[in-house]
Write an enzyme that holds these catalytic residues in place. Structure first.
Site, mmCIF file in Angstrom:
data_model
loop_
_atom_site.group_PDB
_atom_site.id
_atom_site.type_symbol
_atom_site.label_atom_id
_atom_site.label_comp_id
_atom_site.label_asym_id
_atom_site.label_seq_id
_atom_site.Cartn_x
_atom_site.Cartn_y
_atom_site.Cartn_z
ATOM 1 N N ILE A 193 0.930 -1.253 -0.013
ATOM 2 C CA ILE A 193 0.171 -0.138 -0.057
ATOM 3 C C ILE A 193 0.769 1.289 -0.006
ATOM 4 O O ILE A 193 0.912 2.104 -0.602
ATOM 5 C CB ILE A 193 -0.904 -0.002 1.384
ATOM 6 C CG1 ILE A 193 -1.945 -0.961 1.096
ATOM 7 C CG2 ILE A 193 -1.543 1.262 1.347
ATOM 8 C CD1 ILE A 193 -2.780 -1.339 2.572
ATOM 9 N N ASP B 102 15.353 0.954 10.089
ATOM 10 C CA ASP B 102 13.870 0.212 10.694
ATOM 11 C C ASP B 102 13.511 1.418 11.549
ATOM 12 O O ASP B 102 14.298 1.969 12.333
ATOM 13 C CB ASP B 102 14.577 -0.858 11.431
ATOM 14 C CG ASP B 102 13.678 -1.890 12.104
ATOM 15 O OD1 ASP B 102 12.661 -1.432 12.507
ATOM 16 O OD2 ASP B 102 13.645 -3.077 11.993
ATOM 17 N N SER C 230 -3.383 2.608 9.559
ATOM 18 C CA SER C 230 -4.023 2.109 10.776
ATOM 19 C C SER C 230 -4.388 0.705 10.120
ATOM 20 O O SER C 230 -4.169 0.073 9.070
ATOM 21 C CB SER C 230 -4.620 2.699 11.776
ATOM 22 O OG SER C 230 -5.130 1.800 12.758
ATOM 23 N N LYS D 253 -2.380 -1.089 16.674
ATOM 24 C CA LYS D 253 -3.233 -0.344 15.685
ATOM 25 C C LYS D 253 -4.223 0.655 16.542
ATOM 26 O O LYS D 253 -4.279 1.813 16.137
ATOM 27 C CB LYS D 253 -4.097 -1.005 14.581
ATOM 28 C CG LYS D 253 -3.104 -1.841 13.493
ATOM 29 C CD LYS D 253 -2.240 -0.788 12.563
ATOM 30 C CE LYS D 253 -1.542 -1.693 11.541
ATOM 31 N NZ LYS D 253 -0.546 -0.952 11.003
#
Ligand code: COA
Length: 269
Positions: free
Chosen positions: A25, A70, A147, A165
């Protein structure tokens, strides 16, 4: 890839920093930002994936650079943000998308497994926002965190992601309150199932699970990555200038139905 929904060059002159942007995404979001005129810095863990992602954006005519780090490593993240600013100038858009996931029942997950996802999703989002603030504290700056509907509905095999989340949603709302007076807007995109993503390959690994999941969605299909990218683009555009601290659910109505991932319940204990 051009948006079928928005006119071109909505982000001309802007600089965007996208975590988790080397695939899925967030790569589609980075591509969308680039085709809309933004210079894009992508942060990911794997150099090879970053190289592929930035090369694709450049081949399509965009401007992009990759940083291997990271989000759990605050110093490395800060260094990448600093270099992005030195390369492209002040950062206007921050997209917090780095995430980890594996399906496992709570009883099949070690404390370290739970912590790994909390550290990437929740602490990683905090680290990214905290480290980026000095680079984007100005009116017009926009932060979007990715999220999931996990944040407000329990999903079997996803205790770590649900907890992480939920933390991301309230973290972003809190920062929206703290940073509003500086003109920085922060919002959340909360997708349900999104097609052709690593997450769905892990959560819906068979055609049967995928079909049952699809039937639980009122719009009877998964979202496309383009649909999430268009929402991110809107939230980072001038059209969203008065929107902050909001969670945008983009799940085809799935979370309204009360049907959870019933299809995976048999694997949950
Ligand atoms: N089931 C149970 N535990 C698991 C697991 C699984 N499928 N996969 C990893 N873990 C545990 C490990 O056993 C380890 O715990 P331990 O030390 O007690 O053994 C812990 O998670 C950390 O594992 P490690 O491999 O060191 O994780 P990492 O920090 O390098 O990677 C993950 C992060 C675990 C989230 C990994 O799954 C990942 O990077 N996934 C790819 C990204 C992704 O899923 N993207 C889609 C997001 S929607």
């Amino acid at each position: 890839m051009t948006s079928p929904v928005f006119r071109d060059n909505l982000l001309r002159g802007k600089v965007a920093f996208v975590t988790g942007g080397s695939s899925g995404i967030c790569l589609r979001i980075a591509e969308r930002f680039a085709t809309q005129g933004a210079k894009v810095a992508i942060l990911g863990r794997t150099q090879e994936k970053l190289d592929r992602a930035t090369a694709g954006i450049r081949e399509a005519g965009g401007v992009a650079i990759g940083f291997a780090a990271d989000v759990r490593d605050y110093a490395a993240l800060s260094g990448a943000l600093q270099k992005a600013r030195e390369t492209y100038g002040e950062i206007d858009i921050l997209l917090c998308g780095a995430a980890g996931n594996f399906p496992a029942p709570a009883l099949g997950m070690s404390a370290n497994g739970f912590k790994a996802v909390i550290d990437i999703d929740l602490l990683g989002t905090f680290n990214t926002c905290r480290a980026a603030y000095e680079h984007l504290r100005k009116p017009g700056a926009s932060v979007v965190a990715i999220s999931a509907t996990h944040a407000f509905r329990p999903i079997p095999l996803q205790a770590h992601v649900c907890a992480g989340k939920a933390g991301v949603d309230i973290l972003i709302k809190t920062l929206a309150v703290e940073w509003g007076s500086a003109g920085v807007r922060l919002n959340v995109i909360s997708p349900g199932p999104v097609d052709q993503t690593e997450g769905m390959r892990r959560l819906a690994p068979t055609e049967d699970i995928r079909a049952r999941l699809t039937r639980s969605i009122p719009l009877q299909r998964f979202a496309s990555k383009d649909e999430i990218a268009d929402l991110a683009l809107f939230l980072c555009s001038a059209g969203a200038a008065y929107i902050t601290g909001a969670v945008f659910v983009c799940d085809g109505g799935q979370s309204l139905t009360g049907s959870s991932f019933a299809s995976v319940m048999d694997r949950a204990t």
